[in-house]
Design an enzyme around this catalytic site. Structure first.
Site, PDB file in Angstrom:
ATOM      1  N   GLY A  18     -10.180   1.738   7.832  1.00 24.50           N
ATOM      2  CA  GLY A  18     -11.099   1.049   7.020  1.00 24.50           C
ATOM      3  C   GLY A  18     -10.825  -0.647   7.508  1.00 24.50           C
ATOM      4  N   ARG A  65     -12.125   8.374  10.134  1.00 18.84           N
ATOM      5  CA  ARG A  65     -11.031   8.435   9.606  1.00 18.84           C
ATOM      6  C   ARG A  65     -11.672   9.528   9.875  1.00 18.84           C
ATOM      7  NH1 ARG A  65      -9.415   5.420   6.004  1.00 18.84           N
ATOM      8  NH2 ARG A  65     -11.505   3.669   4.393  1.00 18.84           N
ATOM      9  N   ASP A 107      -1.754   1.950   5.910  1.00 16.40           N
ATOM     10  CA  ASP A 107      -0.443   3.378   5.876  1.00 16.40           C
ATOM     11  C   ASP A 107      -1.806   4.970   6.020  1.00 16.40           C
ATOM     12  OD1 ASP A 107      -2.534   3.381   3.424  1.00 16.40           O
ATOM     13  OD2 ASP A 107      -1.139   3.080   2.171  1.00 16.40           O
ATOM     14  N   THR A 125      -5.474  -4.331   7.200  1.00 16.77           N
ATOM     15  CA  THR A 125      -6.278  -3.958   5.724  1.00 16.77           C
ATOM     16  C   THR A 125      -6.402  -5.143   4.842  1.00 16.77           C
ATOM     17  OG1 THR A 125      -6.227  -2.658   3.862  1.00 16.77           O
ATOM     18  CG2 THR A 125      -3.764  -3.095   5.073  1.00 16.77           C
ATOM     19  N   ASP A 145      -6.353  -4.765   1.922  1.00 14.54           N
ATOM     20  CA  ASP A 145      -5.480  -4.340   0.472  1.00 14.54           C
ATOM     21  C   ASP A 145      -4.880  -4.975   0.074  1.00 14.54           C
ATOM     22  OD1 ASP A 145      -8.385  -3.215   0.488  1.00 14.54           O
ATOM     23  OD2 ASP A 145      -7.040  -1.359   0.852  1.00 14.54           O
ATOM     24  N   ASP A 164      -2.415  -4.070   0.266  1.00 17.54           N
ATOM     25  CA  ASP A 164      -1.142  -2.980  -0.227  1.00 17.54           C
ATOM     26  C   ASP A 164       0.162  -2.501   0.748  1.00 17.54           C
ATOM     27  OD1 ASP A 164      -2.692  -1.555   1.381  1.00 17.54           O
ATOM     28  OD2 ASP A 164      -3.300   0.022   0.143  1.00 17.54           O
ATOM     29  N   ARG A 198      -9.346  -0.435  -3.268  1.00 19.25           N
ATOM     30  CA  ARG A 198      -8.806   0.886  -2.898  1.00 19.25           C
ATOM     31  C   ARG A 198      -7.974   0.681  -4.688  1.00 19.25           C
ATOM     32  NH1 ARG A 198      -6.117   3.500   2.254  1.00 19.25           N
ATOM     33  NH2 ARG A 198      -4.629   1.683   1.325  1.00 19.25           N
TER      34      ARG A 198
END
Length: 325
Positions: A15, A76, A107, A129, A131, A133, A175
């Site tokens: 992403g 991806r 990741d 990212t 996110d 995360d 996500r």
């Protein structure tokens, strides 16, 4: 043993995140300043396997630091999850004289970087990212811009919700991680913050709170839903039927990935990109650039991916308490 690197490839994978262009720029100009050649790899691992590779000069990254997205594009690549794809990627690098690669992504991208390292290509990852995360870093490229974009959109939705005396359910990205939802829930003063790490799916409790709020004379009700919880549209229909309060769902979607990066994302991305190039110049491999405890640092990728990251119980509790009226 450190191995000298002469040609550095750079790619963005997974992403996109605001600030990726600043990171590319950091890699390219730092490497060139040290006398290294740089090659841009388009469309992540997909482009690597397809040999979509181009020479990059300092001028190749002029006027990109303020741009969202990524000039190298991203994708991806399921094929790169296979041993055959990984070996082909390493062979392509060797064919084009690339002996070190900077991978900018999340990741999943770093697992690909691990495999390139296993096949003899020095690799450095840069955390990018929206996110928030990735466990090894306090801050990944893109989160600051994305969460501010979401916050500003929610402010606008609140204005409309208040004017029409509505309940608004707003779904943000992330996500399976609830960080964007949590931060926006606190920053936007949401009545409910629903994140996968904490939500017990007890809708009746929320219905009861909406009804109680209406009885107290409250004119609007804001619910922030993380992408990992989802089902915002059907949730809105159920809440409207149960409470009688007009309820609308808004899914902010990919607008959170776009737009000009904030100053923080530009500066942090530049520093991380430059550090990645420096590590390759030092002969390092299988490392991940991160921001931890106020400093730019690097970790072994295997160690970094094994770390766990959890939502702060205290931060979530404060978010809940701030909604009490």
């Amino acid at each position: 043993m450190a191995r000298e690197v002469e040609t550095i490839g750079v790619l963005t994978s997974g992403g996109d995140a605001p600030g990726m262009n600043a990171a590319i720029r950091g890699v390219v100009r730092e490497a060139i300043s040290k006398g290294k050649k740089v090659k841009g790899i388009r469309r992540g691992y997909v482009g690597l396997l397809a040999e979509e590779i181009e020479d990059m000069e300092a001028s190749s990254v002029s006027n990109i630091i303020e741009r969202g997205g990524t000039i190298l594009e991203t994708a991806r690549c399921p094929e790169f999850e296979t041993e055959e794809g990984q070996q082909k990627g390493a062979d392509v690098c060797k064919k084009h004289g690339i002996d070190g690669v900077v991978v900018i992504g999340g990741d999943g991208s770093f697992r690909g970087a691990q495999k390139l390292a296993d096949h003899g290509i020095n690799t450095i990852g840069v955390t990018g990212t929206i996110d928030l995360d990735i466990s090894c870093t306090d801050y990944p490229i893109g989160f600051h811009t994305a969460v501010n974009t979401a916050m500003q959109a929610i402010d606008k939705i609140r204005d409309s919700a208040s004017a029409h005396e509505r309940c608004s359910i707003i779904e943000v990205m992330g996500r399976e991680a609830g960080y964007i939802a949590l931060w926006c829930g606190i920053a936007n003063g949401a009545e409910q913050i629903l994140i996968p790490e904490k939500y017990d799916y007890d809708e009746q409790e929320i219905v009861d709170d909406i009804i109680a709020s209406l009885k107290r004379g409250k004119k609007h009700y804001i619910i922030i839903v993380a992408e990992g919880v989802g089902h915002s549209t059907s949730m809105a229909r159920r809440f409207e039927a149960a409470t009688g309060m007009v309820t609308r769902a808004t899914i902010l979607g990919h607008m959170q990935r776009g737009g000009s990066p904030t100053c923080k994302d530009r500066v942090y991305a530049t520093m991380m990109g430059a550090m990645a190039a420096d590590l390759l110049c030092e002969g390092k491999s299988n490392r991940l650039v991160a921001y931890k405890d106020g400093a730019f640092v690097d970790f072994d990728i295997d160690e970094a991916l094994a770390m766990e990251k959890n939502i702060s119980d205290y931060q979530f509790m404060v978010g809940q308490r701030m909604s009490i009226v």
